[in-house]
Motif scaffolding. Structure first.
Motif, PDB file in Angstrom:
ATOM      1  N   GLU A 252      10.503  27.945  19.271  1.00 34.65           N
ATOM      2  CA  GLU A 252      11.624  27.490  20.101  1.00 34.65           C
ATOM      3  C   GLU A 252      11.744  25.969  20.080  1.00 34.65           C
ATOM      4  O   GLU A 252      12.859  25.436  20.156  1.00 34.65           O
ATOM      5  CB  GLU A 252      11.465  27.999  21.537  1.00 34.65           C
ATOM      6  CG  GLU A 252      11.878  29.449  21.727  1.00 34.65           C
ATOM      7  CD  GLU A 252      10.903  30.442  21.098  1.00 34.65           C
ATOM      8  OE1 GLU A 252       9.777  30.025  20.743  1.00 34.65           O
ATOM      9  OE2 GLU A 252      11.252  31.633  20.973  1.00 34.65           O
ATOM     10  N   ASN A 253      10.617  25.252  19.999  1.00 30.24           N
ATOM     11  CA  ASN A 253      10.682  23.788  19.923  1.00 30.24           C
ATOM     12  C   ASN A 253      11.460  23.339  18.691  1.00 30.24           C
ATOM     13  O   ASN A 253      12.315  22.443  18.754  1.00 30.24           O
ATOM     14  CB  ASN A 253       9.269  23.195  19.882  1.00 30.24           C
ATOM     15  CG  ASN A 253       8.499  23.414  21.163  1.00 30.24           C
ATOM     16  OD1 ASN A 253       9.072  23.747  22.199  1.00 30.24           O
ATOM     17  ND2 ASN A 253       7.191  23.249  21.106  1.00 30.24           N
ATOM     18  N   SER A 254      11.168  23.964  17.552  1.00 30.74           N
ATOM     19  CA  SER A 254      11.868  23.605  16.316  1.00 30.74           C
ATOM     20  C   SER A 254      13.332  23.992  16.383  1.00 30.74           C
ATOM     21  O   SER A 254      14.209  23.260  15.907  1.00 30.74           O
ATOM     22  CB  SER A 254      11.187  24.276  15.121  1.00 30.74           C
ATOM     23  OG  SER A 254       9.911  23.719  14.903  1.00 30.74           O
ATOM     24  N   ALA A 255      13.614  25.153  16.974  1.00 35.19           N
ATOM     25  CA  ALA A 255      15.007  25.597  17.079  1.00 35.19           C
ATOM     26  C   ALA A 255      15.826  24.628  17.925  1.00 35.19           C
ATOM     27  O   ALA A 255      16.967  24.281  17.571  1.00 35.19           O
ATOM     28  CB  ALA A 255      15.057  27.005  17.673  1.00 35.19           C
ATOM     29  N   LEU A 256      15.277  24.173  19.038  1.00 32.85           N
ATOM     30  CA  LEU A 256      15.998  23.241  19.902  1.00 32.85           C
ATOM     31  C   LEU A 256      16.236  21.906  19.203  1.00 32.85           C
ATOM     32  O   LEU A 256      17.320  21.318  19.305  1.00 32.85           O
ATOM     33  CB  LEU A 256      15.215  23.033  21.204  1.00 32.85           C
ATOM     34  CG  LEU A 256      15.189  24.245  22.149  1.00 32.85           C
ATOM     35  CD1 LEU A 256      14.170  24.017  23.261  1.00 32.85           C
ATOM     36  CD2 LEU A 256      16.569  24.516  22.729  1.00 32.85           C
ATOM     37  N   ALA A 257      15.223  21.414  18.476  1.00 33.68           N
ATOM     38  CA  ALA A 257      15.373  20.147  17.757  1.00 33.68           C
ATOM     39  C   ALA A 257      16.433  20.264  16.663  1.00 33.68           C
ATOM     40  O   ALA A 257      17.260  19.363  16.473  1.00 33.68           O
ATOM     41  CB  ALA A 257      14.036  19.732  17.153  1.00 33.68           C
ATOM     42  N   LEU A 258      16.438  21.374  15.966  1.00 35.39           N
ATOM     43  CA  LEU A 258      17.393  21.559  14.883  1.00 35.39           C
ATOM     44  C   LEU A 258      18.809  21.732  15.422  1.00 35.39           C
ATOM     45  O   LEU A 258      19.777  21.173  14.866  1.00 35.39           O
ATOM     46  CB  LEU A 258      16.980  22.775  14.059  1.00 35.39           C
ATOM     47  CG  LEU A 258      17.637  22.961  12.697  1.00 35.39           C
ATOM     48  CD1 LEU A 258      17.494  21.712  11.835  1.00 35.39           C
ATOM     49  CD2 LEU A 258      17.026  24.164  11.986  1.00 35.39           C
ATOM     50  N   ALA A 259      18.959  22.459  16.523  1.00 31.65           N
ATOM     51  CA  ALA A 259      20.283  22.637  17.114  1.00 31.65           C
ATOM     52  C   ALA A 259      20.868  21.295  17.559  1.00 31.65           C
ATOM     53  O   ALA A 259      22.066  21.025  17.384  1.00 31.65           O
ATOM     54  CB  ALA A 259      20.204  23.605  18.289  1.00 31.65           C
ATOM     55  N   GLU A 260      20.038  20.453  18.146  1.00 28.71           N
ATOM     56  CA  GLU A 260      20.510  19.118  18.543  1.00 28.71           C
ATOM     57  C   GLU A 260      20.908  18.297  17.325  1.00 28.71           C
ATOM     58  O   GLU A 260      21.904  17.547  17.353  1.00 28.71           O
ATOM     59  CB  GLU A 260      19.418  18.404  19.336  1.00 28.71           C
ATOM     60  CG  GLU A 260      19.796  17.019  19.832  1.00 28.71           C
ATOM     61  CD  GLU A 260      21.004  17.028  20.768  1.00 28.71           C
ATOM     62  OE1 GLU A 260      21.657  15.965  20.873  1.00 28.71           O
ATOM     63  OE2 GLU A 260      21.294  18.073  21.385  1.00 28.71           O
ATOM     64  N   PHE A 261      20.178  18.438  16.241  1.00 27.26           N
ATOM     65  CA  PHE A 261      20.515  17.750  14.990  1.00 27.26           C
ATOM     66  C   PHE A 261      21.873  18.215  14.474  1.00 27.26           C
ATOM     67  O   PHE A 261      22.707  17.400  14.065  1.00 27.26           O
ATOM     68  CB  PHE A 261      19.421  18.028  13.962  1.00 27.26           C
ATOM     69  CG  PHE A 261      19.664  17.428  12.601  1.00 27.26           C
ATOM     70  CD1 PHE A 261      19.602  16.063  12.405  1.00 27.26           C
ATOM     71  CD2 PHE A 261      19.922  18.248  11.503  1.00 27.26           C
ATOM     72  CE1 PHE A 261      19.805  15.507  11.144  1.00 27.26           C
ATOM     73  CE2 PHE A 261      20.123  17.713  10.245  1.00 27.26           C
ATOM     74  CZ  PHE A 261      20.065  16.331  10.064  1.00 27.26           C
TER      75      PHE A 261
END
Length: 373
Positions: A355-364
């Motif tokens: 989930e940490n990676s998903a949130l970072a990628l979505a913000e990107f």
């Protein structure tokens, strides 16, 4: 957001990206996005829907080595996604992603998945030049943003002259279930009874020249203690399990090395005392994280992005020092290795949640400027 992720294959034989792209797509769906995951397969077209993740695997056409697919091409062209995110290079599917972004105004994000390291870029480099010119012409230059899984991989992208925005979002890992661990342990003890009798150093990855698997066998026979077993489990590529066993026997292994295909079998982390991976290069090395999630300390080369292991969690060393580190690691008693593994497990499960990676990628995705093509 509506997102379209494309990976050439979800087949087990293609290694970590087959698992990590599916897991990342699922995590993006869980944090609130509508995700379609498109792939190809030689034999098993299929589709499935879980929540807001829709997976569709299309028939792969000829020549299969470059992953063309009329079905996937049509699906990408018809997609109304705001972001087209392609995983890997050198295959025809990237052309479909580029074409859809170019004609439909979607943002194009590309994950090189380790294919831009100096070693990988130059390995069979003539094929990659042909792919760049004919399989997906102009795609790398047209990328709106790059997704990489480590700062080291970001540096590789920059070293090749690409200046587009980059998001560093590592792969994630999940805590294995107790039932999964027990089943895997029983499976491998039946397949290789010696694993219940001796400490095991486990290599679990593709049987590919990039992984230094032959060099590992040589090093093991020269420097490892005779009471340990080196267990090689992997997906046959440059070598088969039978070829590796023959190679070891020819060099007087005396039962010190066993090799098995990993296709269709559970991951063997449950029977390992130590995980070993001396790769020429890894953009992330999902198997390293998975080993730690199972409480197994790892010994890897520093051409993987795991220098944090040297903080009391394992070993990440240059290849020139790998033999020395192997001797040190196998000299540890069971209690010391267990303690190292427990610390590594606590750390990797905390720091590498999907989930940490998903949130970072979505913000990107959100922050990428609208494309001007």
């Amino acid at each position: 957001m509506k997102l379209c992720h494309i990976v050439p294959s979800l087949e087990e034989r293609h290694g970590g990206p087959s698992r990590s792209v599916l897991a990342l797509s699922g995590a993006l769906a869980r944090v609130g996005h509508e995700v379609e995951l498109l792939a190809t397969d030689a034999y098993q077209p299929r589709e499935a829907t879980v929540g807001t993740l829709r997976t569709h695997v299309f028939q792969r056409d000829w020549p299969q080595a470059i992953c063309p697919s009329r079905g996937l091409r049509r699906a990408v062209a018809a997609s109304d996604a705001e972001v087209i995110h392609h995983h890997s290079l050198w295959l025809r599917t990237l052309h479909y992603a580029h074409d859809r972004a170019r004609t439909g105004g979607a943002k194009l994000v590309l994950s090189p998945r380790g294919m831009m390291s100096a070693w990988a870029w130059h390995h069979r480099g003539w094929k990659k030049k042909l792919a760049r010119a004919f399989l997906h012409p102009g795609a790398l230059e047209a990328v709106d943003g790059w997704h990489v899984t480590s700062p080291e991989e970001e540096a590789e992208v920059r070293a090749l002259g690409f200046t587009q925005p980059v998001c560093v979002a590592p792969n994630g890992v999940d805590r294995p279930a107790d039932a999964e661990i027990a089943a895997a342990r029983a499976h491998w003890r039946a397949a290789c009874p010696a694993v219940a009798e001796r400490p095991v150093a486990l290599f679990y990855s593709r049987f590919h020249v990039k992984k230094r698997v032959l060099e590992l066998i040589d090093l093991w026979l020269e420097r490892a203690p005779h009471d340990w077993l080196l267990l090689l489990v992997g997906i046959p590529q440059d070598y088969t399990a039978e070829e590796l066993e023959t190679y070891a026997m020819r060099n007087s292994a005396g039962g010190r090395v066993r090799a098995f295909s990993g296709e269709g079998h559970p991951a063997p982390y449950a029977i390992a005392s130590l995980f070993v991976l001396p790769s020429h290069t890894e953009n992330f090395g999902l198997v390293i994280a998975e080993a730690m999630a199972h409480g197994v300390p790892a010994l890897v080369t520093d051409t993987t992005p795991w220098r944090e292991l040297n903080r009391g969690r394992g070993w990440c060393v240059p290849w020139a020092r790998y033999a020395e580190a192997l001797v040190e690691a196998t000299a540890q008693g069971p209690a010391a290795l267990h303690a190292l593994g427990a610390g590594a497990q606590e750390w990797v499960l905390r720091e590498y949640a999907w989930e940490n990676s998903a949130l970072a990628l979505a913000e990107f995705y959100r922050r990428l400027p609208a494309p001007h093509r």
